[in-house]
Scaffold this motif. Structure first.
Motif, short mmCIF file in Angstrom:
data_model
loop_
_atom_site.label_atom_id
_atom_site.label_comp_id
_atom_site.label_asym_id
_atom_site.label_seq_id
_atom_site.Cartn_x
_atom_site.Cartn_y
_atom_site.Cartn_z
N GLY A 75 -68.93 -7.54 -45.93
CA GLY A 75 -69.24 -6.50 -44.96
C GLY A 75 -69.78 -5.26 -45.63
O GLY A 75 -70.75 -4.63 -45.14
N LEU A 95 -82.39 -6.00 -40.19
CA LEU A 95 -81.25 -6.89 -40.02
C LEU A 95 -81.52 -8.26 -40.63
O LEU A 95 -80.63 -8.87 -41.24
CB LEU A 95 -80.90 -7.02 -38.54
N GLN A 137 -65.63 -8.74 -38.02
CA GLN A 137 -65.85 -7.65 -37.07
C GLN A 137 -65.90 -6.30 -37.77
O GLN A 137 -66.72 -5.45 -37.44
CB GLN A 137 -64.75 -7.64 -36.01
N GLN A 140 -69.31 -6.03 -39.28
CA GLN A 140 -70.31 -5.71 -38.27
C GLN A 140 -70.23 -4.24 -37.87
O GLN A 140 -71.26 -3.59 -37.66
CB GLN A 140 -70.13 -6.60 -37.04
N ASN A 141 -69.02 -3.71 -37.78
CA ASN A 141 -68.87 -2.30 -37.44
C ASN A 141 -69.50 -1.40 -38.49
O ASN A 141 -70.10 -0.36 -38.16
CB ASN A 141 -67.38 -1.96 -37.28
N VAL A 143 -72.05 -2.18 -40.32
CA VAL A 143 -73.50 -2.30 -40.14
C VAL A 143 -73.95 -1.46 -38.94
O VAL A 143 -74.99 -0.79 -38.98
CB VAL A 143 -73.91 -3.77 -39.97
N VAL A 144 -73.17 -1.50 -37.86
CA VAL A 144 -73.49 -0.69 -36.68
C VAL A 144 -73.57 0.78 -37.06
O VAL A 144 -74.50 1.50 -36.64
CB VAL A 144 -72.43 -0.90 -35.57
N THR A 161 -74.43 -2.01 -31.23
CA THR A 161 -73.44 -3.07 -31.34
C THR A 161 -74.02 -4.42 -30.93
O THR A 161 -73.79 -5.45 -31.58
CB THR A 161 -72.22 -2.75 -30.46
N VAL A 164 -76.57 -5.79 -33.59
CA VAL A 164 -75.90 -6.32 -34.78
C VAL A 164 -75.18 -7.62 -34.46
O VAL A 164 -75.24 -8.60 -35.22
CB VAL A 164 -74.91 -5.27 -35.34
N ALA A 165 -74.51 -7.67 -33.31
CA ALA A 165 -73.82 -8.90 -32.91
C ALA A 165 -74.80 -10.06 -32.76
O ALA A 165 -74.51 -11.19 -33.15
CB ALA A 165 -73.06 -8.67 -31.61
N PHE A 168 -75.82 -11.37 -36.22
CA PHE A 168 -74.77 -12.18 -36.84
C PHE A 168 -74.60 -13.52 -36.12
O PHE A 168 -74.29 -14.54 -36.75
CB PHE A 168 -73.45 -11.43 -36.88
#
Length: 212
Positions: A75, A95, A137, A140-141, A143-144, A161, A164-165, A168
């Motif tokens: 992450g 991304l 998660q 990902q946060n 990256v957000v 959000t 990014v989701a 992934f």
């Protein structure tokens, strides 16, 4: 003594911890791939990194914690990769480029053995699966946060959000497809991310093996 010395010392300690943690993760994954997760002991992991078992426990509380530490590191690497992209680059391109390290890693046959063994270990443990999801998660946060920062407030909240989701999700789908059909991972990932970014349009697909 300079007023900045404590801050500098703390930073050095943090960097040292990251280096040692990464070394343990790499050594452990090599051992897991060669001997299997169940057969490898903490003593072996510590010895392979040139440290005592007591020192090992300063970094990880258990083998399970070490396994999950991989996803904490990943992450952080994803967030750093986004931060390093050109500020004027389209966010979806950034991304995709964020995953270049994953593509390179999985495309190496020896390193791919690590991935396969770690996947096997995690899939066999409900606790590890839950821990993996939690850490994914977190990643990902991170990256957000970078997406919001680099967009200067243009892409924030739900928009960041969701982007990014989606990226992934494309990564996970591409990995599964590449494993199932023997398609190069980079090809599968490019196709998956193209499909997401052109949802509703005519979508190209990865060639399936004959007979599928």
């Amino acid at each position: 003594m300079s007023e900045h010395t404590p801050r500098q010392v703390e930073s050095i300690r943090q960097r040292t911890r990251r280096v040692v943690t990464s070394e343990l993760l790499d050594r452990a994954q090599d051992l897991f791939a060669e001997y299997g997760y169940e057969a490898v002991t903490i003593d072996q992991i510590a010895a392979s990194a040139g440290m005592s078992k007591r020192t090992f426990f300063r970094y990880f509380a258990s083998k399970d914690a070490l396994v999950l530490g991989k996803y904490d590191r990943q992450g952080q690497q994803f967030a750093a990769a986004i931060a390093a992209r050109p500020p004027d680059e389209p966010v979806w391109v950034s991304l995709r480029r964020m995953f270049d390290g994953v593509v390179e890693y999985i495309s190496d046959p020896e390193l791919a053995k690590r991935v396969a063994e770690m996947d096997r270990v995690i899939s066999a443990s409900e606790t590890l699966r839950a821990g993996q999801l939690e850490r994914l998660q977190r990643g990902q946060n991170l990256v957000v946060e970078q997406i919001e920062k680099r967009s200067n407030g243009v892409i924030t909240g739900l928009s960041a959000t969701a982007l990014v989701a989606a990226a992934f999700a494309a990564l996970a789908a591409a990995h599964a497809h590449a494993q199932a059909h023997g398609v190069p991972f980079d090809t599968a990932l490019d196709t998956a991310m193209f499909a997401v970014s052109h949802a509703g349009d005519s979508v190209r697909t990865v060639s399936e093996p004959e007979g599928e």
